[in-house]
Motif scaffolding. Structure first.
Motif, PDB file in Angstrom:
ATOM      1  N   ASN A 155      -0.820   4.399  -0.271  1.00 29.68           N
ATOM      2  CA  ASN A 155      -1.758   5.253   0.465  1.00 29.68           C
ATOM      3  C   ASN A 155      -3.107   4.546   0.427  1.00 29.68           C
ATOM      4  OD1 ASN A 155      -3.070   5.998  -2.030  1.00 29.68           O
ATOM      5  ND2 ASN A 155      -1.403   7.459  -2.371  1.00 29.68           N
ATOM      6  N   ASP A 156      -4.184   5.219   0.774  1.00 31.52           N
ATOM      7  CA  ASP A 156      -5.509   4.581   0.818  1.00 31.52           C
ATOM      8  C   ASP A 156      -6.034   4.148  -0.546  1.00 31.52           C
ATOM      9  OD1 ASP A 156      -5.784   4.736   3.556  1.00 31.52           O
ATOM     10  OD2 ASP A 156      -6.875   6.624   3.511  1.00 31.52           O
ATOM     11  N   GLU A 157      -5.473   4.675  -1.622  1.00 34.08           N
ATOM     12  CA  GLU A 157      -6.013   4.412  -2.955  1.00 34.08           C
ATOM     13  C   GLU A 157      -5.036   3.762  -3.917  1.00 34.08           C
ATOM     14  OE1 GLU A 157      -7.382   8.216  -4.221  1.00 34.08           O
ATOM     15  OE2 GLU A 157      -9.146   8.153  -2.926  1.00 34.08           O
TER      16      GLU A 157
ATOM     17  N   TRP B 224       0.849  -1.190   0.000  1.00 28.44           N
ATOM     18  CA  TRP B 224       0.000   0.000   0.000  1.00 28.44           C
ATOM     19  C   TRP B 224       0.881   1.235   0.000  1.00 28.44           C
ATOM     20  CZ3 TRP B 224      -4.896   0.004  -1.172  1.00 28.44           C
ATOM     21  CH2 TRP B 224      -5.648  -1.143  -0.946  1.00 28.44           C
TER      22      TRP B 224
ATOM     23  N   SER C 216      -0.874  -1.622   6.045  1.00 33.89           N
ATOM     24  CA  SER C 216      -1.993  -1.143   5.240  1.00 33.89           C
ATOM     25  C   SER C 216      -2.711  -0.022   5.977  1.00 33.89           C
ATOM     26  CB  SER C 216      -2.966  -2.286   4.966  1.00 33.89           C
ATOM     27  OG  SER C 216      -4.173  -1.768   4.451  1.00 33.89           O
ATOM     28  N   PRO C 217      -3.001   1.092   5.305  1.00 38.27           N
ATOM     29  CA  PRO C 217      -3.732   2.181   5.970  1.00 38.27           C
ATOM     30  C   PRO C 217      -5.138   1.718   6.365  1.00 38.27           C
ATOM     31  CG  PRO C 217      -3.476   2.640   3.640  1.00 38.27           C
ATOM     32  CD  PRO C 217      -2.652   1.417   3.931  1.00 38.27           C
ATOM     33  N   ARG C 218      -5.615   0.660   5.766  1.00 41.68           N
ATOM     34  CA  ARG C 218      -6.951   0.152   6.066  1.00 41.68           C
ATOM     35  C   ARG C 218      -6.979  -0.593   7.399  1.00 41.68           C
ATOM     36  NH1 ARG C 218      -9.783   0.208   0.989  1.00 41.68           N
ATOM     37  NH2 ARG C 218      -8.302   0.828  -0.594  1.00 41.68           N
TER      38      ARG C 218
END
Length: 75
Positions: free
Chosen positions: A23-25, A21, A70-72
């Motif tokens: 970033n978030d996207e 990851w 992971s930012p998630r």
């Protein structure tokens, strides 16, 4: 938030061996296409794949490679 959904993206025949990851996207990827080393970024919101480079010079692991959570799943 995890949806559990899956999708397939076209990495132009690259055998992806590492994902991280960014970033978030965005997911960064490394892999091999034939005997070339390839790196790129996948936008998970659009499915767009952007190849950053492809080279005949092989990449390899020397020492440890830092990884990001992971930012998630970050607390």
């Amino acid at each position: 938030m995890s949806t559990g959904s899956q999708s397939t993206v076209d990495t132009t025949a690259t055998d992806v061996t590492r994902l991280q990851w960014m970033n978030d996207e965005q997911l960064g990827y490394l892999g091999q296409r034939h005997l070339d080393s390839v790196a790129g970024i996948i936008d998970v919101t659009t499915g767009q794949v952007r190849e950053l480079f492809s080279t005949e010079t092989a990449y390899g692991r020397v020492g440890s490679i830092p990884t990001a959570r992971s930012p998630r799943t970050a607390a």
